[in-house]
Enzyme design. Sequence first.
Site, PDB file in Angstrom:
ATOM      1  N   LEU A 613       0.829  -1.204   0.000  1.00 56.55           N
ATOM      2  CA  LEU A 613       0.000   0.000   0.000  1.00 56.55           C
ATOM      3  C   LEU A 613       0.864   1.255   0.000  1.00 56.55           C
ATOM      4  O   LEU A 613       0.595   2.220  -0.691  1.00 56.55           O
ATOM      5  CB  LEU A 613      -0.896   0.021   1.244  1.00 56.55           C
ATOM      6  CG  LEU A 613      -2.037  -0.982   1.298  1.00 56.55           C
ATOM      7  CD1 LEU A 613      -2.695  -0.953   2.667  1.00 56.55           C
ATOM      8  CD2 LEU A 613      -3.061  -0.682   0.220  1.00 56.55           C
ATOM      9  N   GLY A 616       7.003   3.935   4.030  1.00 50.06           N
ATOM     10  CA  GLY A 616       7.430   5.170   4.689  1.00 50.06           C
ATOM     11  C   GLY A 616       8.841   5.023   5.193  1.00 50.06           C
ATOM     12  O   GLY A 616       9.549   4.077   4.842  1.00 50.06           O
ATOM     13  N   THR A 617       9.246   5.959   6.002  1.00 50.04           N
ATOM     14  CA  THR A 617      10.597   5.956   6.528  1.00 50.04           C
ATOM     15  C   THR A 617      10.880   4.695   7.330  1.00 50.04           C
ATOM     16  O   THR A 617      11.956   4.126   7.251  1.00 50.04           O
ATOM     17  CB  THR A 617      10.789   7.168   7.449  1.00 50.04           C
ATOM     18  OG1 THR A 617      10.212   8.299   6.811  1.00 50.04           O
ATOM     19  CG2 THR A 617      12.236   7.416   7.719  1.00 50.04           C
ATOM     20  N   PHE A 618       9.911   4.277   8.108  1.00 44.71           N
ATOM     21  CA  PHE A 618      10.178   3.208   9.051  1.00 44.71           C
ATOM     22  C   PHE A 618       9.491   1.897   8.703  1.00 44.71           C
ATOM     23  O   PHE A 618       9.733   0.898   9.337  1.00 44.71           O
ATOM     24  CB  PHE A 618       9.703   3.619  10.449  1.00 44.71           C
ATOM     25  CG  PHE A 618      10.434   4.794  10.984  1.00 44.71           C
ATOM     26  CD1 PHE A 618      11.743   4.667  11.389  1.00 44.71           C
ATOM     27  CD2 PHE A 618       9.821   6.028  11.076  1.00 44.71           C
ATOM     28  CE1 PHE A 618      12.431   5.744  11.882  1.00 44.71           C
ATOM     29  CE2 PHE A 618      10.502   7.105  11.567  1.00 44.71           C
ATOM     30  CZ  PHE A 618      11.810   6.974  11.970  1.00 44.71           C
ATOM     31  N   SER A 619       8.585   1.942   7.747  1.00 46.11           N
ATOM     32  CA  SER A 619       7.827   0.725   7.541  1.00 46.11           C
ATOM     33  C   SER A 619       7.261   0.657   6.138  1.00 46.11           C
ATOM     34  O   SER A 619       7.181   1.651   5.431  1.00 46.11           O
ATOM     35  CB  SER A 619       6.677   0.678   8.546  1.00 46.11           C
ATOM     36  OG  SER A 619       5.802   1.753   8.315  1.00 46.11           O
ATOM     37  N   VAL A 621       3.764  -0.902   4.310  1.00 50.35           N
ATOM     38  CA  VAL A 621       2.434  -1.365   4.695  1.00 50.35           C
ATOM     39  C   VAL A 621       1.829  -2.198   3.572  1.00 50.35           C
ATOM     40  O   VAL A 621       1.918  -1.816   2.400  1.00 50.35           O
ATOM     41  CB  VAL A 621       1.520  -0.174   5.027  1.00 50.35           C
ATOM     42  CG1 VAL A 621       0.159  -0.662   5.492  1.00 50.35           C
ATOM     43  CG2 VAL A 621       2.155   0.693   6.092  1.00 50.35           C
ATOM     44  N   LYS A 635       1.814  -3.836   8.825  1.00 44.01           N
ATOM     45  CA  LYS A 635       2.960  -2.955   8.713  1.00 44.01           C
ATOM     46  C   LYS A 635       4.234  -3.721   9.059  1.00 44.01           C
ATOM     47  O   LYS A 635       4.365  -4.267  10.141  1.00 44.01           O
ATOM     48  CB  LYS A 635       2.772  -1.791   9.681  1.00 44.01           C
ATOM     49  CG  LYS A 635       3.907  -0.818   9.678  1.00 44.01           C
ATOM     50  CD  LYS A 635       3.726   0.217  10.759  1.00 44.01           C
ATOM     51  CE  LYS A 635       2.568   1.133  10.439  1.00 44.01           C
ATOM     52  NZ  LYS A 635       2.442   2.161  11.491  1.00 44.01           N
ATOM     53  N   ASP A 734       8.006  10.862  13.170  1.00 44.50           N
ATOM     54  CA  ASP A 734       7.905  11.071  11.730  1.00 44.50           C
ATOM     55  C   ASP A 734       6.521  11.584  11.336  1.00 44.50           C
ATOM     56  O   ASP A 734       5.746  10.878  10.716  1.00 44.50           O
ATOM     57  CB  ASP A 734       8.228   9.736  11.028  1.00 44.50           C
ATOM     58  CG  ASP A 734       8.334   9.883   9.527  1.00 44.50           C
ATOM     59  OD1 ASP A 734       8.450  11.021   9.047  1.00 44.50           O
ATOM     60  OD2 ASP A 734       8.292   8.849   8.834  1.00 44.50           O
TER      61      ASP A 734
END
Length: 888
Positions: A613, A616-619, A621, A635, A734
């Site tokens: 989907l 992002g910076t950390f994950s 999804v 996630k 974030d």
Amino acid sequence: MAFFCWLSLLLVGFLLMAQLVVAQQDDQSSMLALQKELLVSGWGINNSDYCSWPGVRCNSNFSMVEALDLSHRELQGNVTLMSEFKALKWLDLSYNNFHGPIPPAFGNLSELEFLDLSWNKFVSSIPVELGSLRNIRSLNLSNNWLTGAIPDELQNLESLQYLQISGNKLSGPIPYWVGNLTSLRLFTAYENDLDGKIPENLGSAAELELLNLHSNQLEGPIPESIFALGKLEVLVLTMNKLTGILPELVGNCKGLSNIRIGNNRLIGNIPKAIGNVSSLTYFEADSNNLSGEIVSEFAQCSNLTLLNLASNGFTGTIPPELGQLMNLQELILSGNSLFGDIPKSISRCKNLNKLDLSNNRFNGTIPEELCNTPRLQYLLLGQNLIRGEIPHEIGNCVKLLELQLGSNYLTGSIPPEIGRIKNLQIALNLSFNHLHGPLPSELGKLDKLVSLDVSNNQISGNIPSALKGMMSLIDVNFSNNLLTGLVPNFIPFQKSPNSSFSGNKGLCREPLSSSCGSSFGPDHRPYRHKVSYKIILAVIGSGLTVFVMVITVILLFMIREKQEKAAKAARVEEDGTINPPLITAGNVFVENLRQAIDFDAAVKATLKDSNKLSSGTFSTVYRAVMPSGLILAVKRLNSMDKTVIHHQNKMIGELERLGKLCHANLVRPIGFIIYEDVALLLHHYLPNGTLAQLLHDSTTRTDFVPDWPMRLSIVMGVAEGLEFLHHVAIVHLDISSGNILLDANFKPLVGEIEISKLLDPSRGTASISAVAGSFGYIPPEYAYTMQVTAPGNVYSYGVVLLEILTTRLPVDEAFGEGMDLVKWVHGAPARGETPEQILDARLSTVSFDWRKDMLSVLKLALLCTDSTPAKRPKMNKVVEMLQEIKQI
Ligand SMILES: *[C@@H]1O[C@H](CO)[C@@H](O)[C@H](O)[C@H]1NC(C)=O
Ligand SMILES: *[C@@H]1O[C@H](CO)[C@@H](O)[C@H](O)[C@H]1NC(C)=O
Ligand SMILES: *[C@@H]1O[C@H](CO)[C@@H](O)[C@H](O)[C@H]1NC(C)=O
Ligand SMILES: *[C@@H]1O[C@H](CO)[C@@H](O)[C@H](O)[C@H]1NC(C)=O
Ligand SMILES: *[C@@H]1O[C@H](CO)[C@@H](O)[C@H](O)[C@H]1NC(C)=O
Ligand SMILES: *[C@@H]1O[C@H](CO)[C@@H](O)[C@H](O)[C@H]1NC(C)=O
Ligand SMILES: *[C@@H]1O[C@H](CO)[C@@H](O)[C@H](O)[C@H]1NC(C)=O
Ligand SMILES: *[C@@H]1O[C@H](CO)[C@@H](O)[C@H](O)[C@H]1NC(C)=O
Ligand SMILES: *[C@@H]1O[C@H](CO)[C@@H](O)[C@H](O)[C@H]1NC(C)=O
């Protein structure tokens, strides 16, 4: 006679019943009154049997309230009524919005054993009446706004085992009688304004296991007595004004795992007895006036993970015995007067992640074996007297993020093997040495490197055009060498200031003013040079601001991605079938979803790119359809630091707590799955995507422009979510429009909150250096503070406001070189532009009311994005201001 007996039995029975009824009526009326006052959801809805209300437990008479657990319910109101529950033993009001003073009437709760008022907004001083709680065993008043001194009446609480008063504004000294609380096991008073000495008799509290007094104004010595009985496990005294020595008696405490005494004024040697502290895991004593040698006895503490003695007066050499420390992750000895060799034995520390010896007098050579440490990420040896050549084996340090060798006496040439350190990211600094020979073209393979400094050596030859492979380069310095020929045509070079190349007699072409060969004259160059200088200033302004942290994050992301790919490759068979991995842990916090969630299906969904989907910076999804038909957003954490996984139980605890964190504008985890070193978090699937998609995704919504009322209610919801987060002391890592999700009614929910809790850099969960954010949202001060703060969150939120107002991306080439949305909006008055030219005209021209609202929000956005953190409003103030705007 028998009749008599019968009669008296009847009488006794009757009396008991009467008492029971009276008692019931007693607590019933108080409970009903309390329900009216606090409006606890779920109370009294279907029945008047208050003993079955959530959070309520009655005693075995089924009449009197014995325990009340109202934590995490966003409650406010007058809690004085609770003092009427005469049988109350357990009262937990933590994590709510209660304010005003702590009711003195709580002192009437003579049966109370557990009182937790932490994480509220209670003000004023601790009521002396609490001294009457003679049965209390656990008193937690931490994280409120309490002031004044610790009242002497509390010395009557002789059964107290847990006393937590940290995170307030308490002043005055720590009373001497704390040592007389003979059952005390845990005492925390950190983050207050306490002064005076630590009471000398504190050690008489014979059971004391944890003492945490950091961030106060305490002075005087560390009392020897606290080590006398040997039960201490955690000692945190950082950030005070303590003087004197670390007592020899510390060796008594075999179970002491944490000693944090940094940022004080301690003197003297580290006692050899430290070797007897066999459980020692963290020893942090930086920024004191400690002296003498680093004792080899540290080597006996086999669990030692962090040893930080930076910024003291230590001298002598590093004891080779430290090589026995198989668990050592960080060895930080910078800013002392240490000399001699870097012991070869250090390479046996298989878990070493950071070796910081900078700013000492080390005068040996760099041992070839150093890079046998497979996990080394930071090798910081700058500002020493290190001789010899840089060993070719440096290329084996493949995990390095930062290599600092500047200001030493290194000779020989730059080994081409440095090009093998593909992860090198933050900096490669070889400046101020005696290096000669050419620049190896292999350096061009360092495509993630941001800062390269080889200045002030005797490097000769051309700048190889292969260096154009360094695609992430922002900061470069070749100055004061013997380089010749053309500066390669490469944007980061031409954007650099003149001084990055100066002091090389044979070097020519931009950005140097010396052109090559014949046509040297008064052409257009001076003008062009000015232009490029401007660009440089802009680039340095915005570039430096972000580079350190963005880079760290990108790195973590890339490492992750690679591992991910490898893992996937291993899992997908040749025929395309997927073998599900072995799940080691998993849970669903929401009872009624347990049946509907299938862990294997969730894992499988993350192995297919078509389910992705967003990332992002950390994950990353993924959308996962359960066999039950339920759709989840799964996630997968990208930058999941190994240290977090290693503290799996802690992580699970945090997730479960977050699962309970109840706010309509926050995305809460509903469960998790762990396999190998992968953590998956389960969330409800929100069908309307992210705010970023709503605003900027013209591909999916060409004709749909979200109107102003919708936008205002979105920013309002986000502000409320963040206000709540800050209230429970969580700082978001974030904030960006990409992390704001929209439910079916376009209600916003702030996502990625668990990341902030799992990777909490401020609390120093071991070696996490992921200070972060998304490009365009990062407040300028993060570059030098390296710390995520609540005012920093306000800045990022201000960028979201600007996005909503302008429908523009936070970074966009259209703003011009080095400009982002914030600078563009702040610069509008200077450019003579009106607010109309900034606001999205599709909205601001619709009605006078909308335009007025937008101007008010613009004002707020400018405040939030002020470059001075202290000038930005707090999140609760932001909510107030938005409410005012909405009401008008
Ligand atoms: C109240 O009763 C209704 C119907 O019996 C039930 O569906 C609902 O869950 C109950 N509410 C509470 C808070 O117990
Ligand atoms: C029941 O209540 C009575 C009267 O309040 C009290 O004396 C008795 O101890 C209670 N019993 C229990 C088991 O709490
Ligand atoms: C709370 O309620 C008590 C009575 O139950 C009352 O005496 C007190 O003044 C109230 N406090 C506040 C701050 O309203
Ligand atoms: C409860 O405490 C208040 C204030 O400390 C006191 O005035 C009152 O008499 C007490 N009530 C009972 C029932 O003990
Ligand atoms: C308050 O302190 C007690 C005792 O140390 C502890 O059990 C409880 O979890 C603390 N409350 C919070 C919210 O941390
Ligand atoms: C505290 O303990 C010391 C002995 O450790 C004793 O002399 C003193 O009287 C005690 N103080 C109180 C208030 O109990
Ligand atoms: C440390 O242990 C050694 C031997 O186990 C013992 O001789 C010494 O006295 C101990 N030192 C301290 C301060 O406990
Ligand atoms: C080292 O840590 C491990 C794991 O926490 C523990 O089991 C062991 O007892 C510790 N060793 C010492 C000497 O304390
Ligand atoms: C390193 O410095 C120490 C202390 O100044 C000195 O004794 C030693 O000889 C030096 N070693 C070398 C190899 O220069």
